[in-house]
Design an enzyme around this catalytic site. Structure first.
Site, PDB file in Angstrom:
ATOM      1  N   PRO A 265       3.399  22.065 109.337  1.00  0.00           N
ATOM      2  CA  PRO A 265       3.979  21.045 108.443  1.00  0.00           C
ATOM      3  C   PRO A 265       5.462  20.830 108.710  1.00  0.00           C
ATOM      4  O   PRO A 265       6.205  21.788 108.849  1.00  0.00           O
ATOM      5  CB  PRO A 265       3.767  21.626 107.042  1.00  0.00           C
ATOM      6  N   GLU A 266       5.849  19.576 108.796  1.00  0.00           N
ATOM      7  CA  GLU A 266       7.259  19.216 108.942  1.00  0.00           C
ATOM      8  C   GLU A 266       7.720  18.561 107.639  1.00  0.00           C
ATOM      9  O   GLU A 266       6.978  18.513 106.668  1.00  0.00           O
ATOM     10  CB  GLU A 266       7.434  18.294 110.158  1.00  0.00           C
TER      11      GLU A 266
ATOM     12  N   HIS B  22      -7.950  34.661 102.230  1.00  0.00           N
ATOM     13  CA  HIS B  22      -6.527  34.505 102.567  1.00  0.00           C
ATOM     14  C   HIS B  22      -5.738  33.787 101.475  1.00  0.00           C
ATOM     15  O   HIS B  22      -4.720  33.187 101.754  1.00  0.00           O
ATOM     16  CB  HIS B  22      -6.348  33.749 103.896  1.00  0.00           C
TER      17      HIS B  22
ATOM     18  N   ARG C 271      -2.953  32.711 108.668  1.00  0.00           N
ATOM     19  CA  ARG C 271      -2.202  33.362 109.743  1.00  0.00           C
ATOM     20  C   ARG C 271      -0.972  34.104 109.248  1.00  0.00           C
ATOM     21  O   ARG C 271      -0.328  34.819 110.010  1.00  0.00           O
ATOM     22  CB  ARG C 271      -1.824  32.320 110.812  1.00  0.00           C
TER      23      ARG C 271
ATOM     24  N   ARG D  23      27.138  19.234 123.545  1.00  0.00           N
ATOM     25  CA  ARG D  23      25.960  20.112 123.686  1.00  0.00           C
ATOM     26  C   ARG D  23      25.205  19.761 124.961  1.00  0.00           C
ATOM     27  O   ARG D  23      24.937  18.600 125.236  1.00  0.00           O
ATOM     28  CB  ARG D  23      25.056  19.994 122.463  1.00  0.00           C
TER      29      ARG D  23
END
Ligand code: ZN
Length: 281
Positions: free
Chosen positions: A2-3, A95, A114, A157
């Site tokens: 998820p973002e 879970h 996980r 950068r």
């Protein structure tokens, strides 16, 4: 994974059902996920009223009446499942590490097979000092995330812009999907050195990032019914990406232009990047 838009959508779904509610019960099935869950965590939640929510980057903060904030990170595979007082509860999910029940009969579970997610607790007035939040860069949807701010962060950068945008200290909440999408939208090559994006290209990139995220949030859900899927999972619909996971498919910008081979994929720092090799410079 998820973002920002997915985390925002999950947070809005939680807020719609939990804000203003008192937690009758909170219970943990284990004492750790990616990190140790602080001792006494469940006891601090039990009896508290949920006052508000905040998202910071990919983290959800749930504020409680006693002055605590609960930090929730979904990690790779974490999800929230919500069931109302009249829903038939499914068999206990494997879970499911945290269960919260409200006084009016709503039940929220945090499921993470996980265990890359995390749960933590901190005083609300010290949220921004938390070890995981304090070094974070600006929120991309805030007004103070401007081309000038991004330019300053990218200046000199030497990493590719793709890598720079994944760095949560430069801007928060973006991951592999939305970086690819925003770079496509702005016409900037993912391989361009970050320092060379400062200036004119940053003026294209910042609105591209904001528009990409806003559209994804809008697609994620506009009502509680959108947020809660039939199995109770609080989630988001995978909407139509323009480049992500579209290798070899036609490029929306070029159409039939023979100069564009279609959406292409390269691997940068071990992760796939999708882009149009013709128009992204
Ligand atoms: Zn193209």
């Amino acid at each position: 994974m998820p973002e920002l838009p997915e985390v925002e959508t999950v947070m809005r779904g939680l807020a719609a059902r939990l804000e203003g509610k008192t937690l009758r019960r909170a219970a943990l099935a284990r004492g750790d996920l990616r990190r140790l869950i602080p001792p006494g965590f469940a006891a601090r939640l039990t009896g508290a009223r949920v006052t508000s929510f905040r998202r910071r980057g990919k983290y959800i903060l749930m504020r409680l009446s006693g002055g605590d904030s609960v930090l929730i990170h979904l990690g790779m595979s974490g999800r929230m499942a919500i069931h109302g007082p009249h829903d038939t509860l499914p068999p206990p999910a494997k879970h499911e590490h945290l269960v919260m029940e409200t006084e009016d009969g709503w039940r929220v579970g945090f499921i993470d097979p996980r265990r890359f997610g995390l749960l933590d607790l901190m005083p609300t007035d010290e949220e921004d000092a938390h070890a995981l939040l304090r070094a974070m860069g600006p929120e991309p949807l805030d007004d103070n995330f401007t081309p000038a701010v991004l330019s300053a962060a990218l200046k000199n950068r030497k990493t590719p812009i793709k890598a720079a945008l994944l760095d949560q200290r430069i801007v928060t909440g973006l991951g592999n999907i939305y970086v690819s999408e925003a770079l496509f939208r702005s016409g900037i090559s993912p391989e361009r050195l970050a320092g060379k994006v400062a200036g004119a290209r940053a003026r294209l990139l910042v609105p591209a990032i904001k528009d990409t995220l806003r559209e994804a949030i809008a697609a994620g859900g506009s009502s509680l019914r959108d947020y809660v899927q039939p199995d109770g999972e609080l989630g988001y619909f995978q909407h139509a990406w323009k480049v992500y996971a579209r290798e070899g498919m036609p490029c929306e910008r070029c159409g039939d232009n023979p100069g564009c081979p279609g959406i292409s994929r390269i691997v940068q720092a071990g992760r796939s990047t999708f882009f149009c090799p013709k128009t992204q410079k």
